[in-house]
Design a protein around this motif. Sequence first.
Motif, PDB file in Angstrom:
ATOM      1  N   PHE A  34      82.018  53.993 -39.572  1.00 30.43           N
ATOM      2  CA  PHE A  34      80.613  54.359 -39.365  1.00 30.43           C
ATOM      3  C   PHE A  34      79.661  53.218 -39.734  1.00 30.43           C
ATOM      4  N   MET A  35      79.959  52.563 -40.861  1.00 26.01           N
ATOM      5  CA  MET A  35      79.032  51.540 -41.358  1.00 26.01           C
ATOM      6  C   MET A  35      79.483  50.115 -41.030  1.00 26.01           C
ATOM      7  N   GLY A  36      80.802  49.877 -41.016  1.00 21.43           N
ATOM      8  CA  GLY A  36      81.302  48.510 -40.846  1.00 21.43           C
ATOM      9  C   GLY A  36      81.470  48.060 -39.419  1.00 21.43           C
ATOM     10  N   SER A  37      81.414  49.005 -38.457  1.00 19.31           N
ATOM     11  CA  SER A  37      81.679  48.630 -37.058  1.00 19.31           C
ATOM     12  C   SER A  37      80.629  47.672 -36.505  1.00 19.31           C
ATOM     13  N   GLY A  38      79.375  47.752 -37.012  1.00 19.12           N
ATOM     14  CA  GLY A  38      78.333  46.824 -36.555  1.00 19.12           C
ATOM     15  C   GLY A  38      78.703  45.385 -36.864  1.00 19.12           C
ATOM     16  N   LYS A  39      79.225  45.164 -38.082  1.00 19.80           N
ATOM     17  CA  LYS A  39      79.601  43.806 -38.491  1.00 19.80           C
ATOM     18  C   LYS A  39      80.821  43.314 -37.708  1.00 19.80           C
ATOM     19  N   THR A  40      81.820  44.195 -37.515  1.00 21.06           N
ATOM     20  CA  THR A  40      83.033  43.763 -36.802  1.00 21.06           C
ATOM     21  C   THR A  40      82.722  43.435 -35.342  1.00 21.06           C
ATOM     22  N   ILE A  41      81.823  44.213 -34.702  1.00 28.84           N
ATOM     23  CA  ILE A  41      81.449  43.936 -33.304  1.00 28.84           C
ATOM     24  C   ILE A  41      80.743  42.587 -33.207  1.00 28.84           C
ATOM     25  N   SER A  42      79.814  42.301 -34.140  1.00 31.63           N
ATOM     26  CA  SER A  42      79.071  41.037 -34.079  1.00 31.63           C
ATOM     27  C   SER A  42      79.999  39.836 -34.330  1.00 31.63           C
ATOM     28  N   LEU A  43      81.071  40.031 -35.110  1.00 31.68           N
ATOM     29  CA  LEU A  43      82.009  38.935 -35.401  1.00 31.68           C
ATOM     30  C   LEU A  43      82.956  38.662 -34.233  1.00 31.68           C
ATOM     31  N   ALA A  44      83.528  39.733 -33.680  1.00 31.83           N
ATOM     32  CA  ALA A  44      84.616  39.577 -32.709  1.00 31.83           C
ATOM     33  C   ALA A  44      84.216  39.898 -31.275  1.00 31.83           C
ATOM     34  N   GLY A  45      83.046  40.533 -31.075  1.00 29.69           N
ATOM     35  CA  GLY A  45      82.672  40.945 -29.713  1.00 29.69           C
ATOM     36  C   GLY A  45      83.616  42.031 -29.227  1.00 29.69           C
ATOM     37  N   PRO A  46      83.785  42.172 -27.907  1.00 31.60           N
ATOM     38  CA  PRO A  46      84.651  43.240 -27.375  1.00 31.60           C
ATOM     39  C   PRO A  46      86.112  43.126 -27.813  1.00 31.60           C
ATOM     40  N   SER A  47      86.546  41.926 -28.265  1.00 30.92           N
ATOM     41  CA  SER A  47      87.951  41.785 -28.681  1.00 30.92           C
ATOM     42  C   SER A  47      88.262  42.622 -29.921  1.00 30.92           C
ATOM     43  N   ILE A  48      87.229  43.194 -30.561  1.00 34.22           N
ATOM     44  CA  ILE A  48      87.439  44.058 -31.731  1.00 34.22           C
ATOM     45  C   ILE A  48      88.305  45.268 -31.353  1.00 34.22           C
ATOM     46  N   LEU A  49      88.257  45.659 -30.069  1.00 33.57           N
ATOM     47  CA  LEU A  49      89.097  46.772 -29.597  1.00 33.57           C
ATOM     48  C   LEU A  49      90.574  46.432 -29.800  1.00 33.57           C
ATOM     49  N   LEU A  50      90.937  45.178 -29.477  1.00 35.76           N
ATOM     50  CA  LEU A  50      92.326  44.737 -29.659  1.00 35.76           C
ATOM     51  C   LEU A  50      92.694  44.683 -31.131  1.00 35.76           C
ATOM     52  N   VAL A  51      91.736  44.259 -31.977  1.00 35.41           N
ATOM     53  CA  VAL A  51      91.976  44.160 -33.430  1.00 35.41           C
ATOM     54  C   VAL A  51      92.388  45.530 -33.972  1.00 35.41           C
ATOM     55  N   TYR A  52      91.598  46.565 -33.643  1.00 34.06           N
ATOM     56  CA  TYR A  52      91.902  47.918 -34.136  1.00 34.06           C
ATOM     57  C   TYR A  52      93.232  48.420 -33.581  1.00 34.06           C
ATOM     58  N   MET A 249      93.349  55.688 -30.824  1.00 31.12           N
ATOM     59  CA  MET A 249      92.801  55.479 -29.467  1.00 31.12           C
ATOM     60  C   MET A 249      91.466  56.197 -29.309  1.00 31.12           C
ATOM     61  N   VAL A 250      91.413  57.455 -29.756  1.00 30.10           N
ATOM     62  CA  VAL A 250      90.195  58.258 -29.568  1.00 30.10           C
ATOM     63  C   VAL A 250      89.102  57.825 -30.533  1.00 30.10           C
ATOM     64  N   PHE A 251      89.432  57.818 -31.842  1.00 25.47           N
ATOM     65  CA  PHE A 251      88.377  57.658 -32.840  1.00 25.47           C
ATOM     66  C   PHE A 251      87.897  56.222 -33.014  1.00 25.47           C
ATOM     67  N   TYR A 252      88.762  55.248 -32.768  1.00 24.81           N
ATOM     68  CA  TYR A 252      88.325  53.858 -32.928  1.00 24.81           C
ATOM     69  C   TYR A 252      87.983  53.236 -31.580  1.00 24.81           C
ATOM     70  N   VAL A 253      88.987  53.215 -30.687  1.00 22.96           N
ATOM     71  CA  VAL A 253      88.819  52.482 -29.423  1.00 22.96           C
ATOM     72  C   VAL A 253      87.745  53.116 -28.544  1.00 22.96           C
ATOM     73  N   LEU A 254      87.842  54.431 -28.296  1.00 16.08           N
ATOM     74  CA  LEU A 254      86.849  55.078 -27.416  1.00 16.08           C
ATOM     75  C   LEU A 254      85.445  55.040 -28.017  1.00 16.08           C
ATOM     76  N   ALA A 255      85.347  55.209 -29.345  1.00 13.61           N
ATOM     77  CA  ALA A 255      84.026  55.175 -29.999  1.00 13.61           C
ATOM     78  C   ALA A 255      83.387  53.797 -29.831  1.00 13.61           C
ATOM     79  N   LEU A 256      84.181  52.727 -30.025  1.00 16.41           N
ATOM     80  CA  LEU A 256      83.640  51.367 -29.897  1.00 16.41           C
ATOM     81  C   LEU A 256      83.338  51.021 -28.438  1.00 16.41           C
ATOM     82  N   VAL A 257      84.142  51.546 -27.504  1.00 15.80           N
ATOM     83  CA  VAL A 257      83.860  51.352 -26.068  1.00 15.80           C
ATOM     84  C   VAL A 257      82.512  51.983 -25.739  1.00 15.80           C
ATOM     85  N   ALA A 258      82.284  53.219 -26.227  1.00 11.44           N
ATOM     86  CA  ALA A 258      81.014  53.927 -25.963  1.00 11.44           C
ATOM     87  C   ALA A 258      79.836  53.134 -26.510  1.00 11.44           C
TER      88      ALA A 258
END
Length: 464
Positions: A34-52, A249-258
């Motif tokens: 909920f709180m850390g995804s903003g930082k991970t997206i700014s660091l890795a961009g869309p590749s954060i999906l692969l990280v998770y 897949m649902v809670f991390y990947v789909l949420a970050l895709v949205a």
Amino acid sequence: MSDSAVHPDHLKRSLSNRHLQLIAIGGAIGTGLFMGSGKTISLAGPSILLVYLIIGSMLFFVMRAMGELLLSNLQYKSFIDFSTDLLGPWAGFFCGWTYWFSWVITAVADVIAIAAYTQYWFPELAPWIPAVLCVLLLLSLNLVTVKLFGEMEFWFALIKIVAICALIVTGLGLVAWGFKSPSGNVASLANLWNDGGMFPHGLTGFFAGFQIAVFAFVGIELVGTTAAETADPRRNLPKAINSIPVRIMVFYVLALVAIMAVTPWRQVVPGKSPFVELFVLAGIPAAASLINFVVLTSATSSANSGIFSTSRMLFGLAQENHAPKAFARLSKAAVPSRGLLFSCLCLLGGAMLIYLIPNLVTAFTLITTLSAVLFMFVWSLILSAYIVYRRRRPELHAASAFKMPGGVAMCYVCLVFFAFVLVLLWQQVDTRQALLASPVWFALLAAGYFWKGRRGAQLQAESA
């Protein structure tokens, strides 16, 4: 009436499949999402999906190894038992106390987060008041029965699930509608690749995402500490473990895709929750209050899990003679109440200490990195125990109905991956400090184990 009739000598199997499934889900969704995804997206961009996906896949194999070990002998109550049995008493001692300490420091971070989130509504309130009230509330509820813990975790996890599902539905709805934000951005799945591709910051940005993302998965092994209190573990434990990939897949990947489909990744603010931003864009004015409530329950859920698992670890350690015998005594409700009280005292002490550190961000980074390093040590012990089990007990593996996919080879792949994450943690100055602090804990444990051995030998000599 005998003492054993009043105080049971074993934990009760009071947790149902419903409780176990939601405890497993709650463990896989941390406050970090909920709180850390903003930082991970700014660091890795869309590749954060692969990280998770990569971290989630590795931890799924750790959970499968743990599942096969726990079900190979139902006398195993948690990973302390099989670590002691397969690797030796030192492993049970190091595993149990490290897991206990990991959860205490994670719960300290959660309690401080609770104090911070409460200030959103009550800015005048002294931060130590909600911290102390939260610990007292969770302590009193955990002292009643284990079923009450399962019930609390069930509802806490349900709130998180509803919030994430609402985010995914809202985000994909905005994409289908072709929503245009006030800044002129059109919601589209193409936002995932049309601004610098999937790896906009190259491999450096991709690797930077691992450091924070590992923290988000801390607690995924909580299913293993509930094994002794789960009704019908042969049926319920595999179901809880096998649902981990779907959850990730649902809670991390789909949420970050949205999130990234609605708000282009470059516009995601590192210090803000992207969950709040998406709901604000959707025209829900109470979004900030709603998400604050969800994050508050998420942190409370994590602290609750910490209090539960630390007390069970102390109970297991005491049974193996790795901790004072007092912790092996259960209350009338079959709850390790002394372990609960001791863990809560340590938690309150830790929370008070943090207020002495002026920079909370520095303290949080130190705590979460140290916690992740110690959790990786516990996960590595689980894998090492599995490797020994396969060598020593081939007949149990052959008879197992819940075999780990990939077997021993996959254990080595996971161990190499954890070593790789440690190398990444060494690269950053702030995470390097916590990495350098972790050997101090292991040195203290080694001294404790050595003293315990000396004390045991002395007592034997005196009684001879």
